[in-house]
Design a protein around this motif. Structure first.
Motif, mmCIF file in Angstrom:
data_model
loop_
_atom_site.group_PDB
_atom_site.id
_atom_site.type_symbol
_atom_site.label_atom_id
_atom_site.label_comp_id
_atom_site.label_asym_id
_atom_site.label_seq_id
_atom_site.Cartn_x
_atom_site.Cartn_y
_atom_site.Cartn_z
ATOM 1 N N VAL A 101 61.608 77.192 41.454
ATOM 2 C CA VAL A 101 60.707 77.725 40.433
ATOM 3 C C VAL A 101 59.646 76.671 40.115
ATOM 4 C CG1 VAL A 101 60.535 78.571 38.060
ATOM 5 C CG2 VAL A 101 62.506 79.191 39.478
ATOM 6 N N CYS A 102 58.408 77.015 40.414
ATOM 7 C CA CYS A 102 57.305 76.072 40.215
ATOM 8 C C CYS A 102 57.222 75.679 38.740
ATOM 9 C CB CYS A 102 55.998 76.721 40.673
ATOM 10 S SG CYS A 102 54.568 75.699 40.406
ATOM 11 N N THR A 103 57.053 74.388 38.498
ATOM 12 C CA THR A 103 57.059 73.882 37.121
ATOM 13 C C THR A 103 55.752 74.167 36.384
ATOM 14 O OG1 THR A 103 56.341 71.748 37.957
ATOM 15 C CG2 THR A 103 58.717 72.044 37.621
ATOM 16 N N HIS A 104 54.792 74.800 37.087
ATOM 17 C CA HIS A 104 53.538 75.129 36.422
ATOM 18 C C HIS A 104 53.682 76.402 35.595
ATOM 19 C CE1 HIS A 104 49.263 76.851 36.664
ATOM 20 N NE2 HIS A 104 49.272 75.939 35.716
ATOM 21 N N ALA A 105 53.913 77.545 36.273
ATOM 22 C CA ALA A 105 54.015 78.806 35.516
ATOM 23 C C ALA A 105 55.097 79.715 36.069
ATOM 24 C CB ALA A 105 52.670 79.513 35.487
ATOM 25 N N GLY A 106 56.020 79.154 36.837
ATOM 26 C CA GLY A 106 57.231 79.894 37.155
ATOM 27 C C GLY A 106 57.254 80.705 38.431
ATOM 28 N N CYS A 107 56.260 80.592 39.334
ATOM 29 C CA CYS A 107 56.343 81.307 40.617
ATOM 30 C C CYS A 107 57.325 80.569 41.540
ATOM 31 C CB CYS A 107 54.980 81.369 41.291
ATOM 32 S SG CYS A 107 53.822 82.390 40.379
ATOM 33 N N THR A 108 57.664 81.193 42.662
ATOM 34 C CA THR A 108 58.602 80.570 43.592
ATOM 35 C C THR A 108 57.852 79.917 44.744
ATOM 36 O OG1 THR A 108 60.285 82.170 43.036
ATOM 37 C CG2 THR A 108 60.556 81.035 45.125
ATOM 38 N N ASP B 7 54.960 74.846 48.921
ATOM 39 C CA ASP B 7 53.657 75.253 48.389
ATOM 40 C C ASP B 7 53.826 76.462 47.473
ATOM 41 O OD1 ASP B 7 52.844 73.335 50.156
ATOM 42 O OD2 ASP B 7 51.720 74.687 51.480
ATOM 43 N N CYS B 8 53.116 76.445 46.366
ATOM 44 C CA CYS B 8 53.226 77.561 45.418
ATOM 45 C C CYS B 8 52.128 78.596 45.693
ATOM 46 C CB CYS B 8 53.104 77.046 43.987
ATOM 47 S SG CYS B 8 53.271 78.401 42.819
ATOM 48 N N PRO B 9 52.504 79.854 45.890
ATOM 49 C CA PRO B 9 51.509 80.876 46.227
ATOM 50 C C PRO B 9 50.644 81.318 45.054
ATOM 51 C CG PRO B 9 53.675 81.892 46.052
ATOM 52 C CD PRO B 9 53.873 80.408 45.856
ATOM 53 N N CYS B 10 50.977 80.905 43.834
ATOM 54 C CA CYS B 10 50.210 81.419 42.683
ATOM 55 C C CYS B 10 48.925 80.630 42.426
ATOM 56 C CB CYS B 10 51.088 81.458 41.440
ATOM 57 S SG CYS B 10 52.253 82.820 41.539
ATOM 58 N N HIS B 11 49.041 79.314 42.219
ATOM 59 C CA HIS B 11 47.825 78.533 41.909
ATOM 60 C C HIS B 11 47.697 77.308 42.802
ATOM 61 C CE1 HIS B 11 49.412 80.406 38.098
ATOM 62 N NE2 HIS B 11 48.316 81.082 38.335
ATOM 63 N N GLY B 12 48.481 77.280 43.895
ATOM 64 C CA GLY B 12 48.292 76.228 44.894
ATOM 65 C C GLY B 12 48.988 74.914 44.609
ATOM 66 N N GLY B 13 49.895 74.851 43.635
ATOM 67 C CA GLY B 13 50.650 73.621 43.414
ATOM 68 C C GLY B 13 51.463 73.290 44.663
ATOM 69 N N ARG B 14 51.615 71.987 44.971
ATOM 70 C CA ARG B 14 52.388 71.604 46.165
ATOM 71 C C ARG B 14 53.338 70.462 45.798
ATOM 72 N NH1 ARG B 14 49.205 69.557 50.395
ATOM 73 N NH2 ARG B 14 50.887 70.092 51.803
ATOM 74 N N GLY C 65 48.339 69.273 41.943
ATOM 75 C CA GLY C 65 48.418 70.053 40.712
ATOM 76 C C GLY C 65 47.981 71.477 40.976
ATOM 77 N N PRO C 66 48.035 72.358 39.987
ATOM 78 C CA PRO C 66 48.186 72.077 38.560
ATOM 79 C C PRO C 66 49.566 71.689 38.029
ATOM 80 C CG PRO C 66 47.915 74.437 38.901
ATOM 81 C CD PRO C 66 47.717 73.790 40.230
ATOM 82 N N PRO C 67 50.708 71.869 38.711
ATOM 83 C CA PRO C 67 51.945 71.392 38.096
ATOM 84 C C PRO C 67 51.888 69.889 37.843
ATOM 85 C CG PRO C 67 52.402 72.381 40.244
ATOM 86 C CD PRO C 67 50.948 72.485 40.029
ATOM 87 N N THR C 68 52.528 69.451 36.768
ATOM 88 C CA THR C 68 52.585 68.017 36.490
ATOM 89 C C THR C 68 54.015 67.499 36.580
ATOM 90 O OG1 THR C 68 52.733 68.543 34.145
ATOM 91 C CG2 THR C 68 50.570 67.973 34.964
HETATM 92 FE FE1 FES Z 1 52.928 77.289 40.785
HETATM 93 FE FE2 FES Z 1 50.947 77.900 39.112
HETATM 94 S S1 FES Z 1 52.939 78.747 39.179
HETATM 95 S S2 FES Z 1 50.945 76.475 40.777
#
Ligand code: FES
Length: 391
Positions: free
Chosen positions: A339-346, A357-364, A374-377
């Motif tokens: 679960v991505c620490t940015h906004a919860g996508c997988t 890699d996160c498919p929602c906002h590109g966090g890696r 980022g955007p996850p911190t």
């Molecule tokens: Fe993963 Fe936003 S939820 S980058």
């Protein structure tokens, strides 16, 4: 830099593409760009129509950045490398940031980090894409003299780069939204595409990069909406970072110094969305919304940890929990909460870059879960997996 001496062209391979090319020709002329229709292509790809841009320059991005850095240091600037900012706050007109190596204080803050960290408007207004590049050696020395783009979707481009006297055919493209396609297959498609037209001897280099497509096609440069006055952002460069990075430096330095700049309102991050961008906005955000839902309600195929090959990462269901597991070359398995620490996508595994890699906002994240982009911190959570509980 070799200004004004380079050839750049775009070619269409069918009637539909040709109509789009004609539109590009017309608007480019209206914008004062020197461009003409021509009957010759730079690359051995059969074409329907071609347009040629005159007076183009070519420069080496790393040499450019190194030169800028040298000037920056000469003027008293300080560069801190490998310094991850983990927290920032704003009080009484001063920013304070905490990094893993200490504290920094400043009057102004510029996020030149693709998407600013945390959940903010920029995450929703930019879609993350990956782009692929191969450096190929050819058997017959038939390297193109200039830069050529096709009009396919996803597009391709060709050019030549020389290292120590050895030319390489640079072929790029096969872009897709981050986390939505298998990178290894994108590299293969790129090689197959180039091999249709060139006698490829070997792949000398391959790499991929991430960029962000803004909702209405123009980057966001300036004051970050919703943040304290004096917080700036520059993002959504759509793959044209050398040009827009330079423009951002000019706009933001003028904002800091209180100088007039005619581009401030055009690129303002708080601008209203033009109607033309609306369809794309809905499409990109519908996709993000789908991932929010799909990530919470779908589950990956059941796998056992021992099925995993070295260098492979997978999402698995394990004792009712979804896990991101990776096996390294020594056979050590790392299990993470996907679960991505940015906004919860997988997150999804990127085989070519060995990253999550996160498919929602590109966090890696790297294979141990540390934030790469980022955007996850915050890093992905490590999960202790008990092997003797396996069926
Ligand atoms: Fe993963 Fe936003 S939820 S980058």
């Amino acid at each position: 830099m070799r200004p004004g001496s380079e050839v750049c062209l775009a070619f269409a391979e069918n009637e539909k593409e040709s109509k789009q090319l004609q539109q590009i020709l017309e608007v480019s002329k209206r914008a004062g760009v020197s461009v003409e229709a021509t009957k010759e292509n730079l690359v051995p790809v059969p074409f329907y129509s071609v347009i040629r841009f005159e007076g183009q320059g070519q420069f080496h991005p790393l040499k450019y950045i190194t030169g800028l850095l040298a000037e920056f240091l000469k003027l008293g600037g300080i560069l801190l490398e490998n310094t991850r900012i983990v927290e920032s706050s704003f009080e009484e007109g001063i920013y304070s940031t905490k990094s893993d190596s200490g504290f920094l204080r400043a009057k102004k803050l510029v996020y030149a980090t693709h998407i600013p960290p945390g959940v903010n408007l920029m995450s929703l207004r930019n879609a993350p894409y990956r782009s692929y590049v191969l450096g190929l050696k050819l058997k017959d020395g038939n390297y193109p003299e200039g830069l050529a783009y096709d009009m396919q979707e996803p597009y391709h481009y060709f050019r030549t780069h020389i290292i120590d006297g050895q030319p390489y055919l640079i072929v790029g493209g096969e872009d897709h939204k981050t986390g939505h396609d298998a990178p290894q297959e994108a590299f293969q498609r790129l090689k197959d595409y180039a091999s249709q037209y060139y006698a490829v001897e070997s792949v000398a280099y391959q790499w991929s990069a991430q960029y962000y497509i803004p909702v209405d096609g123009l980057p966001y440069i300036g004051q970050l909406p919703g943040a304290a006055e004096g917080t700036y952002v520059a993002t959504g460069f759509n793959g044209n970072g050398m040009m827009f990075g330079t423009l951002s430096a000019k706009i933001i330095s003028d904002l800091v110094l209180g100088n007039e700049n005619e581009y401030v309102s055009l690129f303002s991050p708080s601008r209203m969305k033009p109607v033309a961008g609306f369809t794309e906005f809905v499409k990109e955000n519908a996709d993000v919304a789908w991932h929010f839902i799909a990530d919470r309600f779908s589950s990956a195929h059941l796998q056992t940890l021992t099925d995993l090959k070295s260098g492979e990462g997978k999402l698995v269901d394990f004792e009712g929990k979804k896990l991101a597991i990776f096996k390294d070359d020594t056979g050590k398995v790392t299990a993470l909460n996907p679960v991505c620490t940015h906004a919860g996508c997988t997150v999804q595994f990127n085989t070519a870059e060995q990253s999550w890699d996160c498919p929602c906002h590109g966090g890696r994240f790297d294979v141990s879960g540390s934030v790469l982009t980022g955007p996850p911190t915050r890093d992905l959570e490590t999960v202790i997996v008990s092997y003797n509980k396996q069926p």
